[in-house]
Motif scaffolding. Sequence first.
Motif, PDB file in Angstrom:
ATOM      1  N   LEU A  48       0.823  -1.208   0.000  1.00  0.00           N
ATOM      2  CA  LEU A  48       0.000   0.000   0.000  1.00  0.00           C
ATOM      3  C   LEU A  48       0.855   1.257   0.000  1.00  0.00           C
ATOM      4  CD1 LEU A  48      -2.728  -1.038   2.606  1.00  0.00           C
ATOM      5  CD2 LEU A  48      -2.944  -0.959   0.106  1.00  0.00           C
ATOM      6  N   ARG A  49       1.997   1.205   0.664  1.00  0.00           N
ATOM      7  CA  ARG A  49       2.850   2.387   0.790  1.00  0.00           C
ATOM      8  C   ARG A  49       3.702   2.636  -0.454  1.00  0.00           C
ATOM      9  NH1 ARG A  49       4.482   7.079   1.479  1.00  0.00           N
ATOM     10  NH2 ARG A  49       6.299   7.493   2.731  1.00  0.00           N
ATOM     11  N   HIS A  50       4.406   1.597  -0.927  1.00  0.00           N
ATOM     12  CA  HIS A  50       5.323   1.816  -2.040  1.00  0.00           C
ATOM     13  C   HIS A  50       4.860   1.180  -3.342  1.00  0.00           C
ATOM     14  CE1 HIS A  50       6.807  -2.217  -1.248  1.00  0.00           C
ATOM     15  NE2 HIS A  50       7.236  -1.852  -0.065  1.00  0.00           N
ATOM     16  N   GLY A  51       3.794   0.401  -3.308  1.00  0.00           N
ATOM     17  CA  GLY A  51       3.208  -0.135  -4.531  1.00  0.00           C
ATOM     18  C   GLY A  51       3.956  -1.294  -5.168  1.00  0.00           C
ATOM     19  N   ARG A  52       4.967  -1.812  -4.516  1.00  0.00           N
ATOM     20  CA  ARG A  52       5.743  -2.920  -5.083  1.00  0.00           C
ATOM     21  C   ARG A  52       5.210  -4.242  -4.545  1.00  0.00           C
ATOM     22  NH1 ARG A  52       9.776   1.073  -4.079  1.00  0.00           N
ATOM     23  NH2 ARG A  52      10.663   1.775  -6.051  1.00  0.00           N
ATOM     24  N   MET A  53       4.876  -5.154  -5.459  1.00  0.00           N
ATOM     25  CA  MET A  53       4.343  -6.464  -5.080  1.00  0.00           C
ATOM     26  C   MET A  53       5.440  -7.493  -4.786  1.00  0.00           C
ATOM     27  SD  MET A  53       1.057  -6.430  -4.943  1.00  0.00           S
ATOM     28  CE  MET A  53       0.653  -8.165  -5.046  1.00  0.00           C
ATOM     29  N   THR A  54       6.661  -7.228  -5.244  1.00  0.00           N
ATOM     30  CA  THR A  54       7.742  -8.215  -5.104  1.00  0.00           C
ATOM     31  C   THR A  54       7.942  -8.681  -3.663  1.00  0.00           C
ATOM     32  OG1 THR A  54       8.826  -7.307  -7.049  1.00  0.00           O
ATOM     33  CG2 THR A  54      10.164  -8.695  -5.612  1.00  0.00           C
ATOM     34  N   PRO A  55       7.999  -7.796  -2.662  1.00  0.00           N
ATOM     35  CA  PRO A  55       8.174  -8.287  -1.295  1.00  0.00           C
ATOM     36  C   PRO A  55       7.025  -9.196  -0.838  1.00  0.00           C
ATOM     37  CG  PRO A  55       8.684  -5.954  -1.389  1.00  0.00           C
ATOM     38  CD  PRO A  55       8.066  -6.321  -2.712  1.00  0.00           C
ATOM     39  N   LEU A  56       5.808  -8.838  -1.175  1.00  0.00           N
ATOM     40  CA  LEU A  56       4.653  -9.643  -0.767  1.00  0.00           C
ATOM     41  C   LEU A  56       4.672 -11.016  -1.431  1.00  0.00           C
ATOM     42  CD1 LEU A  56       2.020  -9.688   0.874  1.00  0.00           C
ATOM     43  CD2 LEU A  56       0.867  -8.805  -1.159  1.00  0.00           C
ATOM     44  N   VAL A  57       4.968 -11.060  -2.718  1.00  0.00           N
ATOM     45  CA  VAL A  57       5.019 -12.332  -3.445  1.00  0.00           C
ATOM     46  C   VAL A  57       6.178 -13.193  -2.932  1.00  0.00           C
ATOM     47  CG1 VAL A  57       5.393 -13.375  -5.720  1.00  0.00           C
ATOM     48  CG2 VAL A  57       3.865 -11.406  -5.486  1.00  0.00           C
ATOM     49  N   THR A  58       7.334 -12.580  -2.718  1.00  0.00           N
ATOM     50  CA  THR A  58       8.496 -13.310  -2.207  1.00  0.00           C
ATOM     51  C   THR A  58       8.213 -13.859  -0.810  1.00  0.00           C
ATOM     52  OG1 THR A  58       9.974 -11.897  -3.494  1.00  0.00           O
ATOM     53  CG2 THR A  58      10.968 -13.139  -1.689  1.00  0.00           C
ATOM     54  N   GLY A  59       7.654 -13.030   0.052  1.00  0.00           N
ATOM     55  CA  GLY A  59       7.305 -13.478   1.401  1.00  0.00           C
ATOM     56  C   GLY A  59       6.253 -14.571   1.378  1.00  0.00           C
ATOM     57  N   GLY A  60       5.268 -14.452   0.489  1.00  0.00           N
ATOM     58  CA  GLY A  60       4.242 -15.489   0.355  1.00  0.00           C
ATOM     59  C   GLY A  60       4.840 -16.818  -0.069  1.00  0.00           C
TER      60      GLY A  60
END
Length: 125
Positions: free
Chosen positions: A70-82
């Motif tokens: 929500l803050r920076h708009g990058r999905m990479t951390p969320l996908v990597t963490g998932g």
Amino acid sequence: MRSNPSSIRGRLDRAGILLSGLCAVHCVAGIVLVGVLGLGGELLLSPAIHEVGLALAVVFGAVSLGFGVLRHGRMTPLVTGGAGIVLMALALFVGHGLPEALLTICGVGLVAGAHLFNLRGHAAH
């Protein structure tokens, strides 16, 4: 709003990195102490420790990585963490030993990396 390194989300990311590291140390210590020395099996191999660790990873990941998107708009951390959480969850089903340790260590490595990417992504804004 500028990035604040001591923000709650930043603290959650740092805690996620710390917990990931502690989990990896637990896995390696479990293999060494139980497999090589035959010590601490009831405590180190307890399913409750792994279930609680996974629950913490899910909570810290969902909150800090979700807010990061929500803050920076990058999905990479969320996908990597998932992906890391999926590996950690799979480790619960393979039984104790090397496969469990490898899945868990790879999973926590991805989760720690995701929190680090999230911190860096947040700092860039």
